[in-house]
Design an enzyme around this catalytic site. Structure first.
Site, PDB file in Angstrom:
ATOM      1  N   LEU A   1     -48.044  -3.739-117.804  1.00  0.00           N
ATOM      2  CA  LEU A   1     -47.312  -2.680-118.507  1.00  0.00           C
ATOM      3  C   LEU A   1     -46.344  -2.002-117.543  1.00  0.00           C
ATOM      4  O   LEU A   1     -46.717  -1.656-116.422  1.00  0.00           O
ATOM      5  CB  LEU A   1     -48.308  -1.634-119.031  1.00  0.00           C
ATOM      6  CG  LEU A   1     -47.712  -0.398-119.712  1.00  0.00           C
ATOM      7  CD1 LEU A   1     -47.133  -0.752-121.081  1.00  0.00           C
ATOM      8  CD2 LEU A   1     -48.757   0.709-119.865  1.00  0.00           C
TER       9      LEU A   1
ATOM     10  N   ASP B   1     -44.050  16.384-127.034  1.00  0.00           N
ATOM     11  CA  ASP B   1     -43.752  17.809-127.239  1.00  0.00           C
ATOM     12  C   ASP B   1     -44.897  18.513-127.955  1.00  0.00           C
ATOM     13  O   ASP B   1     -45.611  17.903-128.758  1.00  0.00           O
ATOM     14  CB  ASP B   1     -42.457  17.929-128.061  1.00  0.00           C
ATOM     15  CG  ASP B   1     -41.893  19.339-128.000  1.00  0.00           C
ATOM     16  OD1 ASP B   1     -42.216  20.083-127.055  1.00  0.00           O
ATOM     17  OD2 ASP B   1     -41.125  19.704-128.922  1.00  0.00           O
TER      18      ASP B   1
ATOM     19  N   HIS C   1     -50.419  21.998-121.049  1.00  0.00           N
ATOM     20  CA  HIS C   1     -49.899  20.882-120.236  1.00  0.00           C
ATOM     21  C   HIS C   1     -51.054  20.081-119.637  1.00  0.00           C
ATOM     22  O   HIS C   1     -50.993  18.862-119.523  1.00  0.00           O
ATOM     23  CB  HIS C   1     -48.984  21.409-119.133  1.00  0.00           C
ATOM     24  CG  HIS C   1     -47.753  22.097-119.663  1.00  0.00           C
ATOM     25  ND1 HIS C   1     -46.980  21.552-120.662  1.00  0.00           N
ATOM     26  CD2 HIS C   1     -47.177  23.287-119.352  1.00  0.00           C
ATOM     27  CE1 HIS C   1     -45.978  22.382-120.943  1.00  0.00           C
ATOM     28  NE2 HIS C   1     -46.077  23.438-120.164  1.00  0.00           N
TER      29      HIS C   1
HETATM   30  C1  IPE Z   1     -38.515  17.689-124.777  1.00  0.00           C
HETATM   31  O1  IPE Z   1     -39.300  18.771-125.102  1.00  0.00           O
HETATM   32  C2  IPE Z   1     -38.665  17.363-123.325  1.00  0.00           C
HETATM   33  C3  IPE Z   1     -39.953  16.790-122.940  1.00  0.00           C
HETATM   34  C4  IPE Z   1     -40.917  16.448-123.753  1.00  0.00           C
HETATM   35  C5  IPE Z   1     -40.107  16.593-121.538  1.00  0.00           C
HETATM   36  P1  IPE Z   1     -38.717  20.253-125.080  1.00  0.00           P
HETATM   37  O2  IPE Z   1     -39.737  21.129-125.679  1.00  0.00           O
HETATM   38  O3  IPE Z   1     -38.269  20.598-123.713  1.00  0.00           O
HETATM   39  O4  IPE Z   1     -37.452  20.093-126.033  1.00  0.00           O
HETATM   40  P2  IPE Z   1     -36.382  21.161-126.476  1.00  0.00           P
HETATM   41  O5  IPE Z   1     -35.527  21.420-125.276  1.00  0.00           O
HETATM   42  O6  IPE Z   1     -37.138  22.357-126.919  1.00  0.00           O
HETATM   43  O7  IPE Z   1     -35.614  20.494-127.561  1.00  0.00           O
HETATM   44  C1  IPE Z   2     -43.741  19.520-123.952  1.00  0.00           C
HETATM   45  O1  IPE Z   2     -44.442  20.616-124.441  1.00  0.00           O
HETATM   46  C2  IPE Z   2     -43.994  19.322-122.484  1.00  0.00           C
HETATM   47  C3  IPE Z   2     -42.840  19.571-121.635  1.00  0.00           C
HETATM   48  C4  IPE Z   2     -41.648  19.887-122.008  1.00  0.00           C
HETATM   49  C5  IPE Z   2     -43.094  19.412-120.220  1.00  0.00           C
HETATM   50  P1  IPE Z   2     -43.746  22.036-124.545  1.00  0.00           P
HETATM   51  O2  IPE Z   2     -44.053  22.814-123.315  1.00  0.00           O
HETATM   52  O3  IPE Z   2     -42.304  21.904-124.859  1.00  0.00           O
HETATM   53  O4  IPE Z   2     -44.538  22.646-125.769  1.00  0.00           O
HETATM   54  P2  IPE Z   2     -43.938  23.530-126.942  1.00  0.00           P
HETATM   55  O5  IPE Z   2     -42.799  22.776-127.539  1.00  0.00           O
HETATM   56  O6  IPE Z   2     -43.495  24.816-126.339  1.00  0.00           O
HETATM   57  O7  IPE Z   2     -45.081  23.686-127.885  1.00  0.00           O
HETATM   58 MG    MG Z   3     -41.232  21.855-126.641  1.00  0.00          MG
END
Ligand code: IPE
Ligand code: IPE
Ligand code: MG
Length: 209
Positions: A119, A8, A25
């Site tokens: 792995l 995240d 991303h």
């Molecule tokens: C969790 O991250 C999902 C992934 C890393 C794929 P999110 O950023 O989507 O989580 P929430 O929904 O904000 O908790």
């Molecule tokens: C996690 O990064 C990646 C995915 C959920 C695909 P986010 O896109 O949730 O990044 P933040 O949390 O908004 O910084």
């Molecule tokens: Mg996020």
């Protein structure tokens, strides 16, 4: 040793630098490459990465498209390299809401790498822990209806075998969440029962050495 990671913080990493979220991303994919290489070189037998949750469909359409373009590109470009490194890639999550192109890439990567024994790399795409538990329950009900499973056979071991992860692999020993939030966000609800959980404030693209 099984490590599972909630990757995240990509969006915030990009926003901090005044870049569009998709650039975050993109940087996140580079961190994935480094992470997979490190795991293969360490004592890790199983690595599970949460790439797209069942809740992530609520994001703006262009961001979703960019994410799937990145997954597709990463696995198309890296499949042979992963195979050479002895990595067996498997996908966990739903398969009924993904595009034909993504499903094709997933199938190709899984078949190409299936002999990998260094792995196991599980990638969560359209993955949600609750959804997995419901799908698992339905698979078991189906087995009972087809008389392949006796209701009295259903216990924790059998349930585990029918989850997306279950083919005699260990549960995660450690779950890491980057990006500062301290929650599981629907990740591995069944398998996390006894996992250690480590929260890091580092944003995923910076989670490298
Ligand atoms: C969790 O991250 C999902 C992934 C890393 C794929 P999110 O950023 O989507 O989580 P929430 O929904 O904000 O908790
Ligand atoms: C996690 O990064 C990646 C995915 C959920 C695909 P986010 O896109 O949730 O990044 P933040 O949390 O908004 O910084
Ligand atoms: Mg996020």
């Amino acid at each position: 040793m099984h490590i599972a990671i909630i990757m995240d913080g990509n969006g915030r990493w990009a926003e901090k630098q005044g870049l569009p979220r998709t650039m975050g991303h993109r940087a996140g994919v580079l961190a994935v490459e480094e992470c997979v290489r490190a795991a293969a070189n360490l004592n890790v037998t199983d690595l599970t990465l949460y790439a797209f949750s069942t809740e992530n469909w609520k994001r703006p359409r262009p961001e979703i498209s960019a994410l799937f373009r990145l997954f597709n590109g990463y696995f198309k470009n890296k499949a042979l390299e992963l195979k050479k490194e002895g990595v067996f890639v498997r996908f966990i999550g739903r398969r009924d809401r993904l595009s034909k192109a993504v499903l094709k890439t997933m199938y190709e990567v899984e078949t190409l790498t299936q002999s990998g024994d260094r792995l196991i790399l599980n990638i969560g795409i359209d993955y949600g822990g609750r959804d997995e538990i419901v799908r698992t329950t339905n698979k078991l009900i189906d087995g009972v209806i087809r008389r392949k499973i006796l209701p009295s056979d259903i216990d924790e071991d059998l349930f585990f075998k029918y989850t997306d992860l279950g083919f005699n692999r260990p549960n995660p020993d450690l779950i890491i969440r980057t990006g500062g939030d301290r929650r599981l966000s629907n990740f591995m609800l069944w398998h996390a029962a006894y996992s250690e959980i480590e929260f890091s404030d580092t944003l995923w693209p910076d989670f490298t050495h």
